[in-house]
Write a protein that holds these residues in place. Structure first.
Motif, PDB file in Angstrom:
ATOM      1  N   ALA A  35     -34.559  81.348 -53.885  1.00 14.93           N
ATOM      2  CA  ALA A  35     -33.468  82.285 -53.619  1.00 14.93           C
ATOM      3  C   ALA A  35     -33.646  82.815 -52.198  1.00 14.93           C
ATOM      4  N   VAL A  44     -26.936  85.837 -51.789  1.00 13.11           N
ATOM      5  CA  VAL A  44     -28.178  85.094 -51.975  1.00 13.11           C
ATOM      6  C   VAL A  44     -27.804  83.666 -52.351  1.00 13.11           C
ATOM      7  N   THR A 108     -36.218  89.301 -58.547  1.00 12.10           N
ATOM      8  CA  THR A 108     -34.833  89.384 -58.992  1.00 12.10           C
ATOM      9  C   THR A 108     -34.689  88.682 -60.337  1.00 12.10           C
ATOM     10  N   VAL A 133     -36.762  86.665 -54.072  1.00 12.46           N
ATOM     11  CA  VAL A 133     -35.799  86.442 -53.000  1.00 12.46           C
ATOM     12  C   VAL A 133     -36.537  86.581 -51.668  1.00 12.46           C
TER      13      VAL A 133
END
Length: 135
Positions: A35, A44, A108, A133
Motif C-alpha cells: 500500500a 492509497v 491500515t 502504508v
C-alpha cells in the motif's frame, strides 16, 4: 426395484452436481502485498496478488480504515481483474473520503471482496488483512 434404483441414481447424480466445484470457485485467492500513499495521503494505491481460474473474470473491491491523528481516514476503491489462472498483481486506488482524514504511513485495515464470475455463476470471496502504508 427398477424405480428404487432410478431414484438412487438420480439422488447420486444430484449430489455430484451440487458438490462439484464451479469454475469460479476453483481456487480464488487474494493476498494484499503493498500500500503506497498517493498525493500526500489523499489516496492509497493498494496492490494485491490475485489467483483465479483462466475462464473467469471479475473485480476486486477494497476499503481502507486507518487511525489518522485524532480522526479516522477511510475510503474505498476497485480494479478490474482478468483471470489467467496464474498469480497476477492488481492495483486498486483507494481515495480518502472528504468527510474523513487523509491517509498516513502506518498500519491500515484492508477489507474487501473478489468478485469472480464464470459462465453460469459468480462468487464473492471476502478478505480482511492489515498492511503498512508507505511512501
Amino acid at each position: 426395484m427398477r424405480r428404487i434404483m432410478t431414484t438412487i441414481a438420480l439422488l447420486g447424480l444430484s449430489l455430484f452436481v451440487l458438490l462439484a466445484p464451479t469454475p469460479a470457485s476453483a481456487a480464488n485467492t487474494v493476498d494484499v502485498t503493498s500500500a503506497t500513499l498517493v498525493a500526500r495521503g489523499v489516496a492509497v494505491d493498494v496492490t494485491v496478488t490475485v489467483v483465479c481460474p483462466a475462464s473467469t473474470s471479475g473485480s476486486i473491491e477494497l476499503s481502507l480504515r486507518q487511525r489518522s491523528g485524532s480522526g479516522l481516514a477511510y475510503g474505498s476503491g476497485w480494479a478490474p481483474v482478468h483471470c489467467t489462472g496464474e498469480p497476477q498483481e492488481v492495483t486498486a486506488r483507494v481515495t480518502a473520503q472528504e468527510s474523513g482524514e487523509i491517509f498516513r504511513n502506518g498500519e491500515t485495515l484492508v477489507t474487501g471482496g473478489l468478485e469472480v464470475c464464470g459462465e453460469d455463476s459468480c462468487e464473492y470471496p471476502p478478505f480482511t488483512d492489515t498492511i503498512r502504508v508507505t511512501h
